[in-house]
Design an enzyme around this catalytic site. Structure first.
Site, PDB file in Angstrom:
ATOM      1  N   ASP A  60      -6.516  -2.039  -7.459  1.00 49.68           N
ATOM      2  CA  ASP A  60      -5.179  -1.524  -7.178  1.00 49.68           C
ATOM      3  C   ASP A  60      -4.219  -2.144  -8.206  1.00 49.68           C
ATOM      4  O   ASP A  60      -4.190  -1.708  -9.358  1.00 49.68           O
ATOM      5  CB  ASP A  60      -4.852  -1.900  -5.724  1.00 49.68           C
ATOM      6  N   LYS A  65      -7.062   2.826  -8.533  1.00 50.68           N
ATOM      7  CA  LYS A  65      -5.674   3.317  -8.417  1.00 50.68           C
ATOM      8  C   LYS A  65      -4.949   2.916  -9.703  1.00 50.68           C
ATOM      9  O   LYS A  65      -4.263   1.899  -9.744  1.00 50.68           O
ATOM     10  CB  LYS A  65      -4.963   2.645  -7.241  1.00 50.68           C
TER      11      LYS A  65
END
Ligand code: IMP
Ligand code: MG
Length: 174
Positions: free
Chosen positions: A99, A127
């Site tokens: 992330d 992500k």
């Protein structure tokens, strides 16, 4: 709780087979040490390793960056370090998701101090748009938009890790 299914059991397993074959090709039967990042990757890692064909060992590191929040504030605790000697070994770090990248960045710099031969990173999810540090996943399954997902090892407040699919909670306060 209202959950939208994003990836089914079957979609996840198919993606893992694809990922594993890329990893198998890359290492070409060279031995590796898998470093499984707890808790989030315990399910992914156990499915992944059963599709790998090189001689391998598995070690575990427990990292915590989220606590009861849905987003990382950049502080990362490494709760358990590995005892295994990884000097001169090929290391494959396996995590559920990359992330911001804070967690894996810290783990990878700690592992580099142990002088491995190589370090690669494998995550089921990526992500990209949330990245805060310069780190890429060498092998990843799905690209995700900026959404918070649960299931298949991933939690919200420590719950939902047992869902066999990946979903999205509808009403979540951020
Ligand atoms: P990072 O340090 O921001 O890259 O965060 C890494 C960790 O945050 C992951 O290993 C997960 O445990 C958690 N995380 C990041 N995104 C999500 C998500 O969408 N759902 C559940 N956990 C997440
Ligand atoms: Mg987590």
């Amino acid at each position: 709780m209202n959950i939208d299914i994003m990836y089914s059991k079957e979609e996840i397993q198919n993606k893992i087979k694809l990922l594993a074959s890329k990893i198998n090709d890359y290492y070409n039967k060279d031995s590796i040490v898998i470093i499984c990042i707890l808790k989030g990757s315990f399910i992914f890692c156990s499915d992944l390793v059963r599709n790998l064909n090189m001689p391998l060992k598995i070690a575990f590191i427990k990292a915590s960056s989220y606590r009861d929040k849905t987003y990382s504030d950049g502080k990362v605790d490494i709760i358990d370090d590995i005892d295994d000697n990884i000097e001169n070994k090929n290391i494959l770090v396996v995590d559920d998701i990359i992330d911001t990248g804070y967690t894996l960045n810290k783990i990878i710099s700690l592992l580099k101090e142990k002088n491995p031969k190589s370090i690669k990173l494998c995550t089921l999810f990526n992500k990209e748009e949330r990245r805060k540090v310069d780190l890429k996943s060498d092998f990843y399954g799905f690209d995700l938009p900026n959404e918070f997902i649960i299931g298949y090892g991933l939690d919200y407040n420590e719950e939902y890790r047992n869902l066999p699919y990946i979903g999205k909670i509808k009403q979540i306060k951020k």
